[in-house]
Design a protein around this motif. Structure first.
Motif, PDB file in Angstrom:
ATOM      1  N   THR D  10      -6.456  -0.637  39.709  1.00  0.00           N
ATOM      2  CA  THR D  10      -6.101   0.272  38.624  1.00  0.00           C
ATOM      3  C   THR D  10      -5.581  -0.528  37.437  1.00  0.00           C
ATOM      4  O   THR D  10      -4.664  -1.335  37.590  1.00  0.00           O
ATOM      5  CB  THR D  10      -5.034   1.277  39.090  1.00  0.00           C
ATOM      6  OG1 THR D  10      -5.489   1.883  40.298  1.00  0.00           O
ATOM      7  CG2 THR D  10      -4.799   2.337  38.042  1.00  0.00           C
ATOM      8  N   VAL D  11      -6.188  -0.285  36.296  1.00  0.00           N
ATOM      9  CA  VAL D  11      -5.767  -1.025  35.105  1.00  0.00           C
ATOM     10  C   VAL D  11      -5.439  -0.050  33.969  1.00  0.00           C
ATOM     11  O   VAL D  11      -6.024   1.020  33.877  1.00  0.00           O
ATOM     12  CB  VAL D  11      -6.864  -2.005  34.621  1.00  0.00           C
ATOM     13  CG1 VAL D  11      -7.051  -3.119  35.626  1.00  0.00           C
ATOM     14  CG2 VAL D  11      -8.154  -1.267  34.366  1.00  0.00           C
ATOM     15  N   PRO D  12      -4.483  -0.419  33.131  1.00  0.00           N
ATOM     16  CA  PRO D  12      -4.125   0.449  32.006  1.00  0.00           C
ATOM     17  C   PRO D  12      -4.985   0.158  30.789  1.00  0.00           C
ATOM     18  O   PRO D  12      -5.353  -0.987  30.539  1.00  0.00           O
ATOM     19  CB  PRO D  12      -2.678   0.046  31.717  1.00  0.00           C
ATOM     20  CG  PRO D  12      -2.629  -1.402  32.089  1.00  0.00           C
ATOM     21  CD  PRO D  12      -3.611  -1.613  33.199  1.00  0.00           C
ATOM     22  N   ILE D  13      -5.284   1.221  30.055  1.00  0.00           N
ATOM     23  CA  ILE D  13      -5.994   1.059  28.787  1.00  0.00           C
ATOM     24  C   ILE D  13      -5.148   1.761  27.731  1.00  0.00           C
ATOM     25  O   ILE D  13      -4.739   2.904  27.927  1.00  0.00           O
ATOM     26  CB  ILE D  13      -7.371   1.746  28.833  1.00  0.00           C
ATOM     27  CG1 ILE D  13      -8.215   1.210  29.976  1.00  0.00           C
ATOM     28  CG2 ILE D  13      -8.088   1.600  27.497  1.00  0.00           C
ATOM     29  CD1 ILE D  13      -8.701  -0.203  29.788  1.00  0.00           C
ATOM     30  N   ILE D  14      -4.873   1.068  26.659  1.00  0.00           N
ATOM     31  CA  ILE D  14      -4.133   1.740  25.595  1.00  0.00           C
ATOM     32  C   ILE D  14      -5.118   2.489  24.727  1.00  0.00           C
ATOM     33  O   ILE D  14      -6.055   1.901  24.179  1.00  0.00           O
ATOM     34  CB  ILE D  14      -3.325   0.728  24.769  1.00  0.00           C
ATOM     35  CG1 ILE D  14      -2.243   0.158  25.679  1.00  0.00           C
ATOM     36  CG2 ILE D  14      -2.733   1.384  23.534  1.00  0.00           C
ATOM     37  CD1 ILE D  14      -1.124  -0.517  24.968  1.00  0.00           C
ATOM     38  N   GLY D  15      -4.956   3.765  24.675  1.00  0.00           N
ATOM     39  CA  GLY D  15      -5.903   4.533  23.891  1.00  0.00           C
ATOM     40  C   GLY D  15      -5.588   6.006  23.977  1.00  0.00           C
ATOM     41  O   GLY D  15      -4.577   6.415  24.529  1.00  0.00           O
ATOM     42  N   THR D  16      -6.513   6.774  23.445  1.00  0.00           N
ATOM     43  CA  THR D  16      -6.264   8.210  23.384  1.00  0.00           C
ATOM     44  C   THR D  16      -6.863   8.951  24.557  1.00  0.00           C
ATOM     45  O   THR D  16      -6.660  10.141  24.697  1.00  0.00           O
ATOM     46  CB  THR D  16      -6.866   8.793  22.107  1.00  0.00           C
ATOM     47  OG1 THR D  16      -8.053   8.087  21.832  1.00  0.00           O
ATOM     48  CG2 THR D  16      -5.916   8.674  20.972  1.00  0.00           C
ATOM     49  N   TYR D 200      -9.574   3.118  35.421  1.00  0.00           N
ATOM     50  CA  TYR D 200      -8.933   2.912  34.120  1.00  0.00           C
ATOM     51  C   TYR D 200      -7.976   4.072  33.880  1.00  0.00           C
ATOM     52  O   TYR D 200      -8.343   5.223  34.085  1.00  0.00           O
ATOM     53  CB  TYR D 200      -9.963   2.941  32.978  1.00  0.00           C
ATOM     54  CG  TYR D 200     -10.920   1.782  32.925  1.00  0.00           C
ATOM     55  CD1 TYR D 200     -10.687   0.617  33.637  1.00  0.00           C
ATOM     56  CD2 TYR D 200     -12.063   1.856  32.133  1.00  0.00           C
ATOM     57  CE1 TYR D 200     -11.590  -0.436  33.558  1.00  0.00           C
ATOM     58  CE2 TYR D 200     -12.952   0.814  32.051  1.00  0.00           C
ATOM     59  CZ  TYR D 200     -12.719  -0.337  32.771  1.00  0.00           C
ATOM     60  OH  TYR D 200     -13.598  -1.365  32.689  1.00  0.00           O
ATOM     61  N   ARG D 201      -6.805   3.756  33.400  1.00  0.00           N
ATOM     62  CA  ARG D 201      -5.875   4.818  33.047  1.00  0.00           C
ATOM     63  C   ARG D 201      -5.471   4.676  31.599  1.00  0.00           C
ATOM     64  O   ARG D 201      -5.204   3.576  31.138  1.00  0.00           O
ATOM     65  CB  ARG D 201      -4.614   4.708  33.885  1.00  0.00           C
ATOM     66  CG  ARG D 201      -4.723   5.499  35.122  1.00  0.00           C
ATOM     67  CD  ARG D 201      -3.332   5.765  35.597  1.00  0.00           C
ATOM     68  NE  ARG D 201      -3.406   6.357  36.898  1.00  0.00           N
ATOM     69  CZ  ARG D 201      -2.367   6.892  37.507  1.00  0.00           C
ATOM     70  NH1 ARG D 201      -1.193   6.851  36.927  1.00  0.00           N
ATOM     71  NH2 ARG D 201      -2.500   7.423  38.680  1.00  0.00           N
TER      72      ARG D 201
END
Ligand SMILES: Nc1ncnc2c1ncn2[C@@H]1O[C@H](COP(=O)(O)OP(=O)(O)OP(=O)(O)O)[C@@H](O)[C@H]1O
Ligand SMILES: Nc1ncnc2c1ncn2[C@@H]1O[C@H](COP(=O)(O)OP(=O)(O)OP(=O)(O)O)[C@@H](O)[C@H]1O
Ligand SMILES: [Mg+2]
Ligand SMILES: [Mg+2]
Lengths: 322, 312, 327, 522, 324
Positions: D10-16, D200-201
């Motif tokens: 699980t990986v974080p994505i900065i976005g909307t 992706y989160r």
């Protein structure tokens, strides 16, 4: 007259204000017989409305009834519980408030304002209540179609009539009318008075009629009570009070009204200004405006006593003159 | 004679102030808090223990005798910052309040007093401003201007916060406008300007002041909000920028709660204090709202009367 | 006592008309004619009472005279000059000085935020009736004149600290400050307490007699009209229906509306039901192209022509006029 | 010692939030190295080229032709063959679709053609010799011609039913907050990837990723985490780790075209006035690597840094306020007015703004500290936070006096120097506005691409370092850390200081693919 | 009727002004989306590519006037073009995803605050001399005037971070699929507690004070006294006679409040990473996503105008005196 319908004994009403306690009604006693019209006169702020409110126990904070009793058919209104009180209100005593403009809720149809009092007190269907409402309106000369109207759609005189119709809804024994016509034109006032004469003939209720217009009072009332600064200072037969006033204040009041037909002479009225309830003098409240003060006016409160003319009045001068 | 006249006037004002606070705990508490905060801001250089703009210690020192409210991630003294921040934040808020209320008074009074076409136009403009979502507008404008120092925020808040006040003032002016004392001043030959300034405005004082306080609270919150969103100037010391730094240094996660809570509570207490004062002012302009100590007297007397009557 | 000659006309009104817009469009039916074809004269040192029910255009007429409203027709002559001409020659400030107004609501006519001193000093300053130095004494003088003593204390007070009668005295003092020719008193006592009404009325009567001020006295109360004013005019829906010497109008009313009005007045000496000499009917809304007599709908002896034309002026006695076909 | 298969990363994505768009060019870095396999990866950590879809590439002797050879038997995720034609198409397609031309290979006109000469070979033909051209190739996405050539407008093409060649090609689901990609059934490497899926989160910003990392909701962070030892690591010292190797070098760029920075002595003095270790320690939590190299490049390029140059100019980057004061005094900058700040020789107070982007808080803190150090040597500097658009234009158009800025991260330091000094880059990049340029340096940089000789190239790099140190057009501060946190509770195989097999950059598809292929269940 | 028509005319004009302004705003901002992309890429993008990218997003066409016409057209056809932030997804679609959440948050918190506030306000005015009436309003005034960003942060800190009682981000658990299941609805509610709570805490006082002031004014009216004198039950007097009238001024305030509520949700959404318009707006601003910014402002303007119009209708319905 036999047993009084309403008997008020030593009633006082206070307003607790930030600046002190104002006694708006002071130790007032009076009674109303069945079928009688009692007029209550006096200048603005002397406690007429306050007294009227007290009879239906409508006072809320900051008003307070520290002492006295209000006996309706011998039962003290001030000691009733909520249920008895609610039943007493309107069933036995209804009130026509000072101005009809404000005593009808502007956003509720007059029909609903009429029927809800019927529904609240009588076990009737809505339909019956509506029929009764139509009937009541026609009694005061308004067409039944108007039930669906909102108050603003009626003229001032019509509104006043609606209020009277509401007051009649439960055919109470006593109707308190607090300056029911002050805001109206003379012509409309006259129409309503005529209506009132008819209704009284038909239903036979007693009226407590409050007004500061002595001419009107002389015309409509059987007896007149005059108040000054919370005190009842004179009470007696209407014609006598008007024609042979005893108390200097009543005298002044009577001579404050120019007449239409009488001789045209200069009138003098009452000099000075109304008193402030928070700064009452010791002794007689009227002393500052009275031309014939005697010694004990400054120290003793005068009490109501029977006078030669048959009225009761509270004044030291009268005692002296006797 | 004049002197006597003046001192009487002052005594009257003083008496009015006393009457305002008498038996009015919200007013007292609010006034006290506001005074403390104002003093803190005014005398910040006196009270501050450190230079708010300088690194004075290791990062994130917990509150101690030396650093009364701890230090920030940048090693700055929170206590000194909150004092100096008060200066900036209050200046922004108060100036914005003044700008907004000035516009509101100008628009509201002109609209209400002159009526007719002027009123129609001004009212239209007011309504347009009123329906335009202010905060998003602020955010976009702040972003548009790029470098938003406190001056820009002040002006932005000032020129966007007036419509509500203008509307209230307009309504009140219209009510006063038709009062006979205005007509009689007109008949007497008073100039329009004088009528507005001398006859109408003094009657609006409590509304204007109430509106002013409301705007100040709002402006303060917005300044902080813009600050936190990173739209303010982070190099100035204000409560908004303090919150911003607390936020970016994740002071809450790292356990340095003081960096976040101190400016937050400063804002909260200022807002609360002003709200209490505002509430008390409401009571002055509408005496019906007054809940004074006389009600306690009433309760006691009522109880006594009921007992006498044998009611519970 | 009176030093002025009886016949000097100060203010004259001829066929005055005042319309108010009531809708957005400009057709005549969306105008309301509040004052229609009204003529009268105000003589020096005399009072003219205007009586009539609510909404009959009494105040409107007075307000046209003070130039609060523009007239829509007819003429106003002040001291023999058409109003516009007078204003052109002497300035509007001068006219504002000469014609003063006293309002119905004694609370509303004083600004709650200003002291009594301010209220009386302002007109003195605006109209340059006193220098800065004499100002204070002049104010005290006026307060004394209207019976508000002790004057120094009263001057420092604010309106809410005074009773209704006192406030109305302030309003009168303020009107007197500029030494006017005419005072338009718009129901000056109707909001006052019964016990103090007479004091105000007597004060005005003294001013009229001793200072030669002309009064226009607007009222509902026909009895006080008779008491105070030499002349009385009765208005109905913007029209003057009967006017003349007050005694004549009240003792021998000729117009059915005047009769109706008088028969309705409460009198302590009478009691019981009293029939009104009129039909129940609606009070019409008058438009510029309405025709006939406004009272026709309620008039007990209305004729067909009453619905089509408003009767011309008829003189029925010395100083007694009426507009009715039934004379 | 068999590697366990399966598991979800699980990986974080900065976005909307996520939308169904599998066009690697318009979906912002999400898919490269995951759904789309690169041709090769230039591993700056090891200095090696990791061959992926391609197995080799050769320059012709004149350095004008590159022959790229693909592995044999490559397939798309749907099982169809992946050929040299697909590769050629993937590059030629960007000629019409300029927005996809990530490295601008078509814009300078040097590229003539790209052709598939057989199923596994692609030839790139150049006008002029350029030994650096090959570095561009890893950035382009290799896409199936059969699908893409049928689409009329590629810019709005969302590539539904995506076909790829990377380790994770199968879309399990896409929700606004989360999406999941699962293993490519036809991945070209036997037994890889070990993981089943990547989730992706979406997160708003770093401040939300921090608690998510602490709570173990995500396995791989590439974000700034405040006070990481006390927060993230302390939450689970066993499994929560971070490794912050050096990334791009951060400098204070100065505008040497204007006084006072036209004076080299002043630049040198200011450089010596800074305590870089303290700055790194306090303003940046100690995460960055201090950069003592005056030669213009930082530890990211450690294999290229010339030790002699560094040693020779060591003084310039060593904190020495006394020396700095002396130098300033000697150069005629003295405090005549007595306000604690120096004036120029003609009596004007030296005062300048240091521009930094509003919201880039770590840098703001750094700059704030810098101003404090400058104050110590009597030089007045102010922090000026500006909107990035302002920042952008003042860097490009050289309108700043001093500005904090990074240097280029690239496969090879020559590209960074190109950006610093090539006069052709002036006005186009953020790195060339300092005003130090010369035809000799231009020629030197040009020369690099004209040769394939390593020694020659190394010498060019050395000369450039000397040039930088002598002219000091920017004052080096430190190298940014490569933000990298990982959670080894479930998944292992992470790069770290013990096993630095690749720079752990999430947003670089090439590096990402190496890491993903190395991860597996514990 | 003419009243409503006039209002409608006003709203339309206001709308035109607002959208024109809306058009200008982003154009006044320095930098365009591609600059922003470039900045965000921090050097990983080739400058030469920028013009091509610009073209891809459609930022090169026509004069300002032409753009304006195209913009107005797009507003009325609801075809607002692609979003830069989420290219190539259309702005309409992006907003479609976020708007429901913002509506839920803004309107939900408004309604909750309204219900609680009106009840407390009514009670506080009725028991004015009691403890409740004397103490509650000032305390509430104090609490609700915490700037809402502060309230949000404090709630976030205590409930989310310290006590770990409630989730810190998202509109619902990201592992769930939207469905009409208890699990999903529960998750939505659980995620809404903090953001909504912070807005409710801020909002309540407004209504308490509005209602209390209105009630106290109405309670002094003769018609309330008359209703009491009529012997009606106190419930009927409270709600039918007093409350019915007191709600009138409150109703007009609702329209205003909707605007505030939407605005307020922006900050709250950012604090709690709630996936609504505010969150997107902020992202859009950073990315200079003109079409998105414009569309969001457009939505907000429309929402506020609609709310005002509904309030007008409501007022006409509630107050028979207006409808003539
Ligand atoms: N709610 C109140 N609080 C304090 N004082 C009150 C209140 N209501 C009435 N009063 C005071 O009580 C006195 C009597 O008032 P009341 O209304 O009974 O007079 P009234 O004789 O009916 O006068 P009016 O003829 O004007 O109706 C007045 O002096 C008034 O100021
Ligand atoms: N400014 C105005 N605009 C429109 N109509 C008006 C205006 N002023 C007065 N009116 C109308 O003109 C008519 C006459 O009003 P006016 O005030 O002159 O009556 P009035 O005789 O003074 O009544 P009252 O005895 O109630 O004071 C009324 O129907 C009133 O509604
Ligand atoms: Mg009364
Ligand atoms: Mg009038």
């Amino acid at each position: 007259m036999s047993q009084a319908l309403l008997e008020i004994n030593n009633l006082s009403v206070d307003y607790v204000s930030p600046n002190g306690i104002a006694r708006a009604v002071n130790n007032v006693s009076l009674s109303i017989a069945p079928g009688e019209t009692l007029g209550l006169a006096g200048e603005s702020g002397c406690g007429k409305s306050t007294l009227a409110f007290a009879i239906s126990r409508l006072h809320k904070a900051p008003a307070l009834i520290p002492e006295g009793e209000i006996l309706y058919k011998g039962k003290d209104v001030l000691k009733m519980n909520d249920k008895q009180l609610r039943a007493f209100r309107w069933n036995d005593t209804s009130v026509v408030f000072q101005s009809a403009m404000n005593s009808l809720n502007p956003v509720i149809t007059i029909g609903e304002q009429l029927t809800d009092v019927i529904l609240a007190h009588k076990q009737v269907s809505l339909k019956q209540a509506n029929e009764k409402a139509t009937e009541l309106l026609s009694v005061v000369g308004i067409h039944g179609d108007r039930l669906k109207s909102f108050p603003h759609q009626l003229s001032g005189g019509m509104r006043q009539r609606v209020v009277i119709a509401i007051a009649l809804a439960l055919e109470p024994k006593l109707i308190i009318m607090d300056e029911p016509t002050t805001a109206l034109d003379v012509v409309v006032e006259r129409e309503i008075l005529n209506e009132l004469y008819d209704l009284k003939e038909k239903f036979g209720f007693s009226i407590l009629f409050i007004s500061h217009d002595l001419s009107l009072m002389g015309e409509i009332a059987d007896r007149i009570g005059v108040m000054y600064a919370g005190n009842l200072i004179e009470i007696g037969d209407a014609k006598t009070v008007f024609n042979q006033p005893s108390h200097p204040y009543t005298k002044g009041l009577v001579s404050s009204f120019p007449t239409i037909h009488g001789p045209k002479e200069r009138l003098y009225g009452i000099p000075g200004d109304p008193v402030n309830l928070l700064k009452l003098p010791s002794g007689c409240n009227f002393q500052a405006r009275c031309n014939d003060c005697v010694e004990n006016c400054k120290s003793d409160e005068p009490i109501l006593r029977a006078q030669a003319s048959g009225v009761h009045a509270a004044c030291h001068i009268l005692e002296v003159q006797k | 004679m004049e002197h006597h006249h003046n001192s009487a006037k002052w005594r009257q004002v003083l008496a009015k102030c006393l009457a305002f606070f008498h038996g009015n705990p919200p007013a007292i508490i609010g006034g006290l808090l506001a005074t403390i905060i104002l003093c803190g801001a005014l005398f910040a250089p006196v009270f501050a223990t450190h230079d708010p703009q300088k690194r004075v210690s290791r990062p994130h020192q917990a509150p101690s005798a030396e650093y009364i409210m701890g230090t920030t991630r940048n090693g700055r003294d929170v206590f000194s910052q909150v004092l100096f921040g008060a200066r900036k934040s209050l200046t922004v808020a108060i100036t914005a309040g003044i700008i907004a209320m000035s516009i509101a008074v100008a628009v509201g009074v002109s609209s209400g007093y002159f009526g007719g076409k002027i009123d129609e136009w001004l009212n239209f403009i007011t309504n347009v401003f009123l329906v335009f979502p202010q905060l998003p507008l602020l955010i976009v404008l702040a972003a548009f201007l790029g470098q938003v120092g406190s001056l820009v925020i002040t002006v932005l808040l000032g020129v966007t916060s007036w419509p509500w006040g203008a509307r209230v003032i307009r309504a009140q002016t219209m009510a006063i406008r038709n009062k006979e004392f205005i007509i009689s001043a007109e008949v007497m030959g008073e100039s329009k300007l004088r009528i507005i300034l001398v006859e109408i405005l003094p009657n609006l004082v409590s509304i204007v002041f109430g509106g002013f306080l409301g705007t100040v609270i709002y402006a303060m919150g917005s300044e902080a909000g813009l600050g936190i969103l990173g739209l303010g100037d982070a190099t100035e010391v204000s409560w908004g920028s303090m919150l911003y730094w607390a936020q970016v240094s994740s002071s809450l996660y790292t356990g340095a709660w003081w960096e976040m809570l101190v400016p937050a509570l400063a804002l909260a207490f200022t807002g609360g204090a002003l709200a209490l004062i505002n509430m008390s002012i409401d009571q002055v302009s509408n005496p019906k709202l007054k809940t004074g100590p006389h009600l306690k007297v009433w309760k006691k007397l009522q109880k006594a009367a009921n007992q006498r009557r044998g009611l519970a | 006592m009176s030093v002025v000659s009886e016949n000097q006309t100060v203010l004259a009104v001829e066929n005055l008309i005042k319309d108010f817009p009531i809708g957005l469009s400009s057709n005549p039916n969306s105008l309301m004619r509040a004052v229609n074809d009204v003529s009268f004269e105000l003589k020096k040192g005399q009072a003219l009472a205007i009586v009539g029910e609510s909404g009959s255009g009494k105040s409107t007429g007075a307000r046209v005279l003070t130039r609060i409203y523009e007239k829509n027709g007819g003429d106003i002559l002040f001291k023999g000059l058409p109003l516009d001409e007078y204003v052109k020659q002497h300035g509007s400030l001068e006219y504002a000085r000469q014609v003063q107004m006293i309002f119905q609501d004694p609370f509303g006519s004083l600004n709650p935020v200003h002291s009594i001193y301010h209220h009386i000093a302002r007109p003195l300053l605006i109209h340059k009736r006193a220098s800065k130095k004499e100002l204070r004494n002049k104010v005290y003088e006026l307060l004394d004149l209207v019976g508000l003593s002790p004057v120094v204390e009263t001057a420092e007070k604010y309106p809410h600290e005074l009773s209704g009668g006192q406030r109305q005295r302030v309003a009168i003092a303020r009107a007197l400050a500029v030494d006017p020719e005419v005072i338009l008193a718009d129901e000056p006592i109707s909001m006052l307490d019964v016990s103090v009404r007479l004091g105000i009325l007597n004060l005005m009567a003294d001013l009229k007699d001793k200072r030669g001020i002309s009064f226009m006295y607007i009222t509902h109360d026909i009895a006080t009209a008779r008491y105070f004013a030499e002349k009385t005019a009765v208005m109905y829906v913007g029209h003057m229906v009967e006017w003349g010497n007050s005694d004549k109008v009240t003792q021998t009313p000729q117009h059915p509306y005047t009769k109706l009005l008088l028969s309705a007045v409460p009198e302590a000496s009478k009691s019981g039901r009293r029939e009104l000499g009129a039909k129940k009917g609606d009070i019409p809304m008058w438009h510029p192209n309405s025709e006939g007599c406004p009272f026709a709908a309620r008039c007990p002896n209305a004729m067909d022509k009453c619905n089509h034309a408003f009767p011309e002026v008829t003189q029925i006695a010395d100083d007694h006029f009426i507009r009715c076909f039934n004379v | 010692n068999e590697v366990k298969q399966g598991g979800t990363l699980t990986v974080p994505i900065i976005g909307t939030g996520f939308v169904e768009n599998y066009n690697p060019y318009t979906s912002k870095d999400l898919l490269h190295g995951v759904m789309f396999e690169p041709l090769m990866v230039f591993n700056n950590m090891t200095g090696k080229t990791e061959w992926r879809l391609a197995k080799s590439a050769e320059y012709s002797d004149d350095l004008k032709t590159i022959k790229l050879t693909l592995r044999d038997g490559l397939t798309w995720s749907d099982g169809s063959p992946l050929t040299a034609k697909d590769v050629a198409y993937s590059f030629t397609m960007t000629k019409e679709n300029g927005a996809f031309d990530q490295r601008g290979i078509w814009t300078d006109g040097n590229l003539i053609s790209i052709e598939a000469t057989n199923d596994t070979t692609v030839e790139f033909k150049l006008n002029q010799a350029d030994s650096t051209f090959i570095w561009n190739l890893e950035k382009y996405h290799i896409i199936p011609e059969k699908v893409w050539s049928k689409v009329s407008d590629l810019t709005t093409f969302t590539n539904p039913n995506p076909i790829g060649s990377g380790p994770m090609t199968e879309v399990k689901y896409v929700k606004t907050q989360q999406m999941e990609l699962c293993r490519n059934p036809n991945y070209y490497l036997e037994g890889l990837p070990h993981l089943d899926c990547i989730t992706y989160r979406s997160y708003n910003d770093n401040s939300q990723i921090q608690p998510a990392l602490m709570k173990g909701e995500i396995d791989w962070g590439s974000n700034f985490i405040a006070d990481i030892d006390n927060t993230f690591v302390a939450a689970s010292p066993e499994n929560h780790h971070y490794w912050y190797p050096a990334n791009d070098a951060i400098h204070l760029y100065v505008n040497t075209k204007e006084a006072p920075f036209s004076d080299l002595e002043l630049r040198k003095a200011l450089s010596m006035a800074l305590d870089r270790e303290a700055i790194v320690d306090i303003a940046a939590y100690g995460y960055p690597t201090v950069n003592f190299n005056a030669g213009g490049i930082g530890e990211l390029y450690s294999t290229y840094i010339d030790a002699d140059v560094t040693a020779k100019y060591k003084d310039l980057t060593t904190y020495n306020p006394d020396k700095a004061n002396q130098m300033l005094d000697a150069a005629g900058y003295v405090d005549k007015s007595g306000d604690g700040f120096r004036q120029t020789k003609d009596g004007k107070r030296i005062e300048f703004d240091i521009e930094v982007v509003n919201g880039w808080t770590d840098w703001i803190q750094v700059v704030q500290m810098v101003t404090e150090y400058f104050e110590e040597v009597g030089v007045k500097a102010n922090v000026k936070t500006v909107d990035w658009a302002v920042y952008d234009s003042s860097l490009k158009e050289s309108k700043y006096k001093m500005s904090i800025n990074w240097s280029l991260v690239a496969t090879h330091p020559i590209l960074a120097y190109q950006d610093y000094y090539s006069s052709s880059r002036i006005g186009k990049t953020w790195h060339g506005g300092h005003g130090v340029h010369s035809p000799e340096i231009d020629a030197l940089i040009e020369g690099f691409g004209k040769t394939n000789d390593t020694a020659e190239q190394t010498d060019i790099i050395k000369q450039l370092q000397v040039f930088s140190a002598e002219n000091l057009p920017f004052i080096p501060l430190f190298s940014n850390p490569t933000w990298f946190q990982y959670n080894s509770t479930k998944i292992v195989g992470w790069p770290n200081a013990e096993n630095p097999y690749v720079q752990p950059v999430w947003y670089d598809g090439g590096k990402r693919v190496l890491i993903i292929n190395n991860l597996h269940l514990k | 009727m003419s009243f409503l028509l006039r209002r409608l005319g006003f709203y339309f004009t206001a709308f035109l002004i607002a959208i024109s302004f809306n058009f200008l705003l982003p154009r006044l901002m320095p930098g365009d989306p591609v600059d922003a992309l470039f900045a965000a890429a921090q050097g990983r993008m080739d400058p030469a590519q920028m013009d091509a990218v610009r073209e891809m997003y459609g930022f090169m066409d026509g004069s300002v006037f032409e753009q304006y016409i195209a913009y107005i057209k797009s507003v009325f056809t609801l075809d607002l073009g692609p979003s830069v932030l989420m290219f190539p997804v259309g702005v309409t679609e992006v907003i479609g995803m976020a708007l429901p959440w913002t509506m839920f948050l803004a309107l939900g918190s408004l309604i909750v605050a309204l219900i609680i506030g009106v009840s407390i306000g009514t009670y506080a005015s009725y028991r004015r001399e009691g403890f409740f009436g004397q103490v509650f309003p000032p305390v509430l005034a104090f609490i609700s005037n915490f700037p809402y960003i502060v309230t949000a942060l404090l709630l976030f800190y205590f409930f989310g971070l310290q006590l770990e009682l409630l989730p810190l981000a998202y509109t619902y658990d990201p592992t769930l699929d939207p469905a009409f299941s208890w699990e999903f609805i529960g998750s939505v509610l659980k995620h809404a507690i903090l953001p909504m709570g912070s807005m409710v805490v801020v909002g309540i006082a407004t209504w308490v004070f509005n209602m209390r002031n209105a009630m106290i004014n109405v309670l002094g009216e003769d018609y309330v006294t008359m209703a009491e004198a009529k012997g009606l039950s106190s419930f009927r007097v409270m709600y039918r006679y007093a409350g019915r009238n007191a709600i009138l001024p409150v109703a007009t305030a609702i329209a205003m409040a909707i605007g505030f509520s939407f605005a307020g949700s922006i900050m709250t959404e950012v604090v709690f990473n709630y996936q609504g318009l505010g969150n997107i707006l902020l992202k859009g601003i950073v990315a200079r996503d003109y079409p998105l910014i414009q569309a969001i402002l457009l939505i907000l303007v429309t929402a506020v105008l609609t709310a005002n119009f509904i309030a007008d209708l409501l007022y006409v319905w509630l107050d028979p005196r207006i409808s003539k």
